[in-house]
Design a protein around this motif. Structure first.
Motif, mmCIF file in Angstrom:
data_model
loop_
_atom_site.group_PDB
_atom_site.id
_atom_site.type_symbol
_atom_site.label_atom_id
_atom_site.label_comp_id
_atom_site.label_asym_id
_atom_site.label_seq_id
_atom_site.Cartn_x
_atom_site.Cartn_y
_atom_site.Cartn_z
ATOM 1 N N ASP A 185 18.163 69.587 -9.787
ATOM 2 C CA ASP A 185 17.578 70.809 -10.350
ATOM 3 C C ASP A 185 16.555 71.339 -9.355
ATOM 4 O OD1 ASP A 185 16.399 72.835 -11.751
ATOM 5 O OD2 ASP A 185 15.817 71.621 -13.483
ATOM 6 N N LEU A 186 16.965 72.327 -8.563
ATOM 7 C CA LEU A 186 16.107 72.827 -7.490
ATOM 8 C C LEU A 186 14.933 73.658 -7.999
ATOM 9 C CD1 LEU A 186 18.753 73.764 -4.770
ATOM 10 C CD2 LEU A 186 17.431 71.651 -5.036
ATOM 11 N N THR A 187 14.857 73.890 -9.306
ATOM 12 C CA THR A 187 13.681 74.563 -9.859
ATOM 13 C C THR A 187 12.549 73.573 -10.105
ATOM 14 O OG1 THR A 187 14.368 74.298 -12.179
ATOM 15 C CG2 THR A 187 15.170 76.249 -10.984
ATOM 16 N N ALA A 191 17.295 77.994 2.917
ATOM 17 C CA ALA A 191 15.988 77.749 2.314
ATOM 18 C C ALA A 191 15.696 76.278 2.072
ATOM 19 C CB ALA A 191 15.870 78.511 0.994
ATOM 20 N N LYS A 192 16.744 75.491 1.771
ATOM 21 C CA LYS A 192 16.513 74.092 1.428
ATOM 22 C C LYS A 192 17.563 73.200 2.082
ATOM 23 C CE LYS A 192 14.084 74.876 -2.928
ATOM 24 N NZ LYS A 192 13.935 76.329 -2.715
ATOM 25 N N GLU A 193 17.161 71.961 2.314
ATOM 26 C CA GLU A 193 18.064 70.953 2.865
ATOM 27 C C GLU A 193 18.014 69.705 2.006
ATOM 28 O OE1 GLU A 193 17.999 71.946 7.658
ATOM 29 O OE2 GLU A 193 16.870 70.237 6.902
ATOM 30 N N GLN A 194 19.174 69.114 1.805
ATOM 31 C CA GLN A 194 19.255 67.831 1.112
ATOM 32 C C GLN A 194 19.324 66.726 2.153
ATOM 33 O OE1 GLN A 194 20.952 67.772 -2.697
ATOM 34 N NE2 GLN A 194 22.211 65.958 -2.329
ATOM 35 N N ASP A 232 11.983 71.772 1.402
ATOM 36 C CA ASP A 232 11.910 73.211 1.645
ATOM 37 C C ASP A 232 11.843 73.427 3.153
ATOM 38 O OD1 ASP A 232 11.172 75.894 1.847
ATOM 39 O OD2 ASP A 232 9.986 75.827 0.006
ATOM 40 N N THR A 233 12.802 74.146 3.722
ATOM 41 C CA THR A 233 12.842 74.306 5.177
ATOM 42 C C THR A 233 11.670 75.125 5.717
ATOM 43 O OG1 THR A 233 14.295 76.228 4.969
ATOM 44 C CG2 THR A 233 15.340 74.084 5.272
ATOM 45 N N GLU A 234 11.028 75.920 4.873
ATOM 46 C CA GLU A 234 9.846 76.659 5.321
ATOM 47 C C GLU A 234 8.739 75.718 5.762
ATOM 48 O OE1 GLU A 234 8.495 79.359 2.392
ATOM 49 O OE2 GLU A 234 10.191 80.738 2.590
ATOM 50 N N GLN A 235 8.754 74.501 5.223
ATOM 51 C CA GLN A 235 7.707 73.543 5.563
ATOM 52 C C GLN A 235 8.046 72.720 6.804
ATOM 53 O OE1 GLN A 235 6.959 71.526 1.678
ATOM 54 N NE2 GLN A 235 5.172 72.879 1.627
ATOM 55 N N GLU A 236 9.104 73.087 7.494
ATOM 56 C CA GLU A 236 9.442 72.449 8.765
ATOM 57 C C GLU A 236 8.900 73.246 9.949
ATOM 58 O OE1 GLU A 236 13.748 72.296 8.261
ATOM 59 O OE2 GLU A 236 13.605 70.146 7.944
ATOM 60 N N ASP A 237 8.016 74.181 9.667
ATOM 61 C CA ASP A 237 7.495 75.075 10.700
ATOM 62 C C ASP A 237 6.717 74.325 11.787
ATOM 63 O OD1 ASP A 237 6.783 77.442 11.977
ATOM 64 O OD2 ASP A 237 4.965 77.644 10.800
ATOM 65 N N ARG A 238 5.843 73.421 11.378
ATOM 66 C CA ARG A 238 5.086 72.606 12.332
ATOM 67 C C ARG A 238 4.783 71.262 11.675
ATOM 68 N NH1 ARG A 238 -0.839 73.425 15.230
ATOM 69 N NH2 ARG A 238 -0.404 72.045 16.996
ATOM 70 N N MET A 270 2.828 69.761 0.583
ATOM 71 C CA MET A 270 4.245 69.493 0.757
ATOM 72 C C MET A 270 4.944 69.405 -0.607
ATOM 73 S SD MET A 270 4.017 66.786 3.900
ATOM 74 C CE MET A 270 5.751 66.962 4.274
ATOM 75 N N ARG A 271 6.200 69.861 -0.619
ATOM 76 C CA ARG A 271 6.984 69.880 -1.855
ATOM 77 C C ARG A 271 8.290 69.113 -1.654
ATOM 78 N NH1 ARG A 271 5.213 75.066 -0.977
ATOM 79 N NH2 ARG A 271 7.243 75.701 -0.146
ATOM 80 N N ILE A 272 8.613 68.275 -2.627
ATOM 81 C CA ILE A 272 9.869 67.531 -2.639
ATOM 82 C C ILE A 272 10.623 67.916 -3.908
ATOM 83 C CG2 ILE A 272 10.983 65.275 -2.536
ATOM 84 C CD1 ILE A 272 9.324 65.863 -0.073
ATOM 85 N N TYR A 273 11.885 68.318 -3.753
ATOM 86 C CA TYR A 273 12.658 68.864 -4.868
ATOM 87 C C TYR A 273 13.656 67.846 -5.423
ATOM 88 C CZ TYR A 273 10.828 73.464 -3.623
ATOM 89 O OH TYR A 273 9.995 74.522 -3.365
ATOM 90 N N ASP A 274 13.958 68.039 -6.696
ATOM 91 C CA ASP A 274 14.974 67.247 -7.380
ATOM 92 C C ASP A 274 16.346 67.804 -7.004
ATOM 93 O OD1 ASP A 274 16.763 66.047 -9.136
ATOM 94 O OD2 ASP A 274 15.436 66.229 -10.877
ATOM 95 N N PRO A 275 17.230 67.023 -6.380
ATOM 96 C CA PRO A 275 18.540 67.554 -5.973
ATOM 97 C C PRO A 275 19.411 67.985 -7.143
ATOM 98 C CG PRO A 275 18.461 65.174 -5.677
ATOM 99 C CD PRO A 275 17.057 65.614 -5.989
#
Length: 272
Positions: free
Chosen positions: A58-60, A30-33, A81-87, A51-56
Motif C-alpha cells: 500500500d504505497l499510501t 517516483a518510487k522503487e521497490q 521515494d526516489t526524490e530522497q536519492e538526491d544526495r 526519510m520515508r519507507i513505504y509499504d509495498p
C-alpha cells in the motif's frame, strides 16, 4: 551526477561491503521497490528532509524517520521515494556485519528500519555535519571509516560457526543446506540457530533462501531472452512452482514482471 564507492581494508573489510555516495538528478519514476538481500545498511540523507519507507502492499502508507536510518537485514521487499536519492551517503554491511557496532542483537532490527539517533545518540548528527563539510568524496569515506571504527561495541569477529555458514550460504546458496553446515561446525541445531539469528538477523533457513533468490537476480539481471525454467534449475529450485512461489515472496513480482521493471541497480525495481 556525482557518485563514488569505497571498499574498506581490514579490519572493517569482513564487516563492511562498501561505503557509497550518490548525488544526482531525481529518477524518472517516483518510487522503487528494493529486493531483500539479508544485508544491513545505513543510509544518511544529506538533504534536510526526513526519510520515508513505504509499504509495498500500500504505497499510501509510509513510516517517517530522521535524517539517518539503520535498515535491518531483509527477507521482504520495501519501497523508497526516489526524490530522497538526491544526495545520500550509505554504508552497506556484509551479512552479519552490523553486529559489532550496535548493542541490540541483529534479530531485533530484521525487516525493519530504525532511526540511527535512537542507537547512536548525538554522534550521528556529528558525522552528518562532517560529511556535509567535506571537500570531496574521499574525505567523506575516510571520515565514515574512522567513525565506524570508533563506534565498535563488540569484538570485530563473528562466531566461527556463523562465519562458516555465511560463507557457504553466500557462495553456494543453491547447494548448501542448514544440515550440511551443522555437520561441519559441531553445534546443535538450536544453539546454531540462536547465534546465527542474533548475529545475522535472519534465521539460517531464511537467510539461505534469500541468498538463493539473490543468485537468481545476479543470473538474470538485465539479461534478454531469459529461460526461466533453466534459471530455476541452475539456482537450486526443485520445480517451477517452487521457484515462482519464492520469487514472488521475496520480490513481490512474478519473474517476468521483475525482468521488465528492473533498473541498472541489481536490487532496485521501478514502480510508479
Amino acid at each position: 551526477m556525482v557518485n563514488g564507492l569505497y571498499t574498506p581494508q581490514a579490519p572493517l573489510a569482513q564487516f563492511v561491503k562498501c561505503f557509497w555516495y550518490w548525488e544526482g538528478a531525481p529518477q524518472t519514476h517516483a518510487k522503487e521497490q528494493l529486493m531483500p538481500n539479508g544485508e544491513p545498511a545505513i543510509i544518511i540523507n544529506l538533504r534536510d528532509e526526513p526519510m520515508r519507507i513505504y509499504d509495498p502492499r500500500d504505497l499510501t502508507r509510509c513510516k517517517t524517520y530522521g535524517l539517518a536510518v539503520l535498515s535491518g537485514p531483509r527477507s521482504r521487499p520495501f519501497v523508497i521515494d526516489t526524490e530522497q536519492e538526491d544526495r545520500v551517503f550509505g554504508i552497506e554491511f556484509q551479512p552479519g556485519g552490523s553486529f559489532p557496532f550496535f548493542r541490540v542483537p541483529s534479530s531485533e532490527i530484521a525487516d525493519s528500519d530504525v532511526d540511527l539517533e535512537c542507537l547512536w545518540r548525538g554522534s550521528v548528527q556529528e558525522l552528518r555535519e562532517q560529511l556535509l563539510e567535506s571537500s570531496d568524496i574521499d574525505t567523506m569515506f575516510g571520515l565514515a571509516e574512522a567513525f565506524l571504527l570508533h563506534q565498535t561495541m563488540r569484538p570485530l569477529q563473528l562466531h566461527p560457526g556463523v562465519a562458516f555458514a555465511l560463507h557457504r550460504f553466500c557462495v553456494r546458496p543453491h547447494a548448501t543446506t542448514v544440515a550440511s553446515v551443522l555437520d561441519r561446525i559441531g553445534l546443535s541445531h538450536r544453539r546454531f540457530a540462536q547465534i546465527f539469528h542474533d548475529q545475522v538477523g535472519l534465521t539460517p533457513k531464511s537467510f539461505s533462501r534469500v541468498q538463493r533468490f539473490q543468485r537468481v537476480l545476479r543470473t538474470v539481471h538485465r539479461l534478454p531472452g531469459i529461460d526461466w525454467p533453466d534459471v530455476a534449475l541452475a539456482c537450486g529450485y526443485y520445480d517451477q512452482a517452487h521457484f515462482i512461489h519464492d520469487f514472488q515472496a521475496f520480490s513481490g513480482f512474478t519473474p517476468t514482471v521483475y525482468a521488465v521493471r528492473a533498473t541498472e541497480h541489481l536490487n532496485h525495481v521501478r514502480l510508479v
